[in-house]
Design a protein around this motif. Sequence first.
Motif, PDB file in Angstrom:
ATOM      1  N   THR A 269       1.107  -1.161   0.663  1.00  0.00           N
ATOM      2  CA  THR A 269      -0.152   0.120  -0.318  1.00  0.00           C
ATOM      3  C   THR A 269       0.758   0.999  -0.072  1.00  0.00           C
ATOM      4  N   ILE A 270       1.872   1.766   1.006  1.00  0.00           N
ATOM      5  CA  ILE A 270       3.032   2.266   0.555  1.00  0.00           C
ATOM      6  C   ILE A 270       3.524   2.711  -0.595  1.00  0.00           C
ATOM      7  N   VAL A 271       4.171   1.902  -0.928  1.00  0.00           N
ATOM      8  CA  VAL A 271       4.930   1.733  -2.476  1.00  0.00           C
ATOM      9  C   VAL A 271       3.792   2.155  -3.709  1.00  0.00           C
ATOM     10  N   ASP A 272       2.425   1.873  -3.067  1.00  0.00           N
ATOM     11  CA  ASP A 272       1.390   2.069  -4.390  1.00  0.00           C
ATOM     12  C   ASP A 272       0.700   4.090  -4.039  1.00  0.00           C
ATOM     13  N   GLN A 273       1.420   3.716  -2.950  1.00  0.00           N
ATOM     14  CA  GLN A 273       1.171   5.093  -2.438  1.00  0.00           C
ATOM     15  C   GLN A 273       2.161   5.916  -3.030  1.00  0.00           C
ATOM     16  N   ALA A 274       2.918   5.841  -2.764  1.00  0.00           N
ATOM     17  CA  ALA A 274       4.178   6.596  -2.972  1.00  0.00           C
ATOM     18  C   ALA A 274       4.774   7.128  -4.808  1.00  0.00           C
ATOM     19  N   GLU A 275       3.782   5.906  -5.987  1.00  0.00           N
ATOM     20  CA  GLU A 275       4.322   6.342  -7.037  1.00  0.00           C
ATOM     21  C   GLU A 275       3.306   7.301  -7.334  1.00  0.00           C
ATOM     22  N   VAL A 276       1.879   6.561  -6.724  1.00  0.00           N
ATOM     23  CA  VAL A 276       0.318   7.257  -7.881  1.00  0.00           C
ATOM     24  C   VAL A 276       1.287   8.699  -7.383  1.00  0.00           C
ATOM     25  N   MET A 277       1.324   8.865  -6.076  1.00  0.00           N
ATOM     26  CA  MET A 277       2.349  10.784  -5.863  1.00  0.00           C
ATOM     27  C   MET A 277       3.323  11.098  -5.961  1.00  0.00           C
ATOM     28  N   ASN A 278       3.686   9.973  -6.553  1.00  0.00           N
ATOM     29  CA  ASN A 278       5.317  10.526  -7.686  1.00  0.00           C
ATOM     30  C   ASN A 278       5.869  11.666  -6.059  1.00  0.00           C
ATOM     31  N   LEU A 279       5.762   9.753  -4.755  1.00  0.00           N
ATOM     32  CA  LEU A 279       7.399  10.412  -4.033  1.00  0.00           C
ATOM     33  C   LEU A 279       7.327   9.316  -3.645  1.00  0.00           C
ATOM     34  N   SER A 280       8.695   8.650  -2.806  1.00  0.00           N
ATOM     35  CA  SER A 280       9.272   7.982  -2.736  1.00  0.00           C
ATOM     36  C   SER A 280       8.446   7.517  -1.361  1.00  0.00           C
TER      37      SER A 280
ATOM     38  N   ASP B  90       9.979   5.978   1.081  1.00  0.00           N
ATOM     39  CA  ASP B  90      10.080   6.765   2.779  1.00  0.00           C
ATOM     40  C   ASP B  90       9.507   8.096   3.349  1.00  0.00           C
ATOM     41  N   GLU B  91       9.475   9.100   2.029  1.00  0.00           N
ATOM     42  CA  GLU B  91       8.460   9.872   2.015  1.00  0.00           C
ATOM     43  C   GLU B  91       7.253   9.817   2.452  1.00  0.00           C
ATOM     44  N   VAL B  92       6.786   8.326   2.027  1.00  0.00           N
ATOM     45  CA  VAL B  92       5.408   8.414   2.341  1.00  0.00           C
ATOM     46  C   VAL B  92       5.160   7.494   3.960  1.00  0.00           C
ATOM     47  N   ALA B  93       6.169   6.823   3.836  1.00  0.00           N
ATOM     48  CA  ALA B  93       6.443   6.267   5.351  1.00  0.00           C
ATOM     49  C   ALA B  93       6.672   7.583   6.588  1.00  0.00           C
ATOM     50  N   ARG B  94       6.945   8.483   6.277  1.00  0.00           N
ATOM     51  CA  ARG B  94       7.498   9.764   7.722  1.00  0.00           C
ATOM     52  C   ARG B  94       5.941  10.616   7.280  1.00  0.00           C
ATOM     53  N   ASN B  95       5.347  10.577   6.630  1.00  0.00           N
ATOM     54  CA  ASN B  95       4.398  11.391   6.504  1.00  0.00           C
ATOM     55  C   ASN B  95       2.957  10.206   7.189  1.00  0.00           C
ATOM     56  N   LEU B  96       2.805   8.971   6.838  1.00  0.00           N
ATOM     57  CA  LEU B  96       1.979   8.783   7.755  1.00  0.00           C
ATOM     58  C   LEU B  96       2.846   8.124   9.129  1.00  0.00           C
ATOM     59  N   ILE B  97       4.081   8.256   9.202  1.00  0.00           N
ATOM     60  CA  ILE B  97       4.739   8.249  10.879  1.00  0.00           C
ATOM     61  C   ILE B  97       3.670   9.785  11.558  1.00  0.00           C
ATOM     62  N   ARG B  98       3.849  10.664  10.229  1.00  0.00           N
ATOM     63  CA  ARG B  98       4.006  12.179  11.202  1.00  0.00           C
ATOM     64  C   ARG B  98       1.884  11.799  11.675  1.00  0.00           C
ATOM     65  N   LEU B  99       1.159  11.681  10.292  1.00  0.00           N
ATOM     66  CA  LEU B  99       0.149  11.489  10.724  1.00  0.00           C
ATOM     67  C   LEU B  99      -0.493  11.226  11.907  1.00  0.00           C
ATOM     68  N   GLY B 100       0.351   9.806  11.733  1.00  0.00           N
ATOM     69  CA  GLY B 100      -0.313   8.873  13.199  1.00  0.00           C
ATOM     70  C   GLY B 100      -0.575   9.582  14.641  1.00  0.00           C
ATOM     71  N   LEU B 101       1.078   9.734  14.350  1.00  0.00           N
ATOM     72  CA  LEU B 101       1.394  11.045  15.885  1.00  0.00           C
ATOM     73  C   LEU B 101       0.893  11.657  16.351  1.00  0.00           C
ATOM     74  N   LEU B 102      -0.091  12.283  15.257  1.00  0.00           N
ATOM     75  CA  LEU B 102      -0.622  13.289  15.823  1.00  0.00           C
ATOM     76  C   LEU B 102      -2.143  13.045  16.474  1.00  0.00           C
ATOM     77  N   HIS B 103      -2.330  11.919  15.867  1.00  0.00           N
ATOM     78  CA  HIS B 103      -3.657  11.700  15.702  1.00  0.00           C
ATOM     79  C   HIS B 103      -3.499  10.232  17.087  1.00  0.00           C
ATOM     80  N   ASP B 104      -3.172  10.328  17.103  1.00  0.00           N
ATOM     81  CA  ASP B 104      -2.640   9.529  18.402  1.00  0.00           C
ATOM     82  C   ASP B 104      -2.598  10.146  20.019  1.00  0.00           C
ATOM     83  N   VAL B 105      -4.093  10.423  20.546  1.00  0.00           N
ATOM     84  CA  VAL B 105      -4.450  11.059  21.661  1.00  0.00           C
ATOM     85  C   VAL B 105      -3.636  10.580  22.759  1.00  0.00           C
ATOM     86  N   GLU B 106      -3.434   8.389  23.140  1.00  0.00           N
ATOM     87  CA  GLU B 106      -3.443   8.007  23.718  1.00  0.00           C
ATOM     88  C   GLU B 106      -2.671   8.661  24.179  1.00  0.00           C
TER      89      GLU B 106
END
Length: 83
Positions: free
Chosen positions: A16-27, A29-45
């Motif tokens: 899924t990460i690879v597919d997203q990277a290809e579609v968004m023209n990102l690496s 690593d960039e997709v993984a970093r963005n997903l981690i950032r997003l996860g941390l922002l929404h991890d209230v607990e």
Amino acid sequence: MPDLTIRDLDEVVYDTIVDQAEVMNLSVDEVARNLIRLGLLHDVEGRVVVADSIRAKTKGPVEDSTDIIRRVRDRGYGSGASA
């Protein structure tokens, strides 16, 4: 900048990460970093646990703001009276 290696990643997640990277023209690593950032922002607990840990390390008791206001008022500060 530090590096992070993730082992035993679920293959569906990786694909899924690879597919997203290809579609968004990102690496990947960039997709993984963005997903981690997003996860941390929404991890209230997780954020609450970190905040509690910081509070536990704070030296001395935390004062009630009402007590602070009363002390300041009783000393004559902020009452418009000149010292």
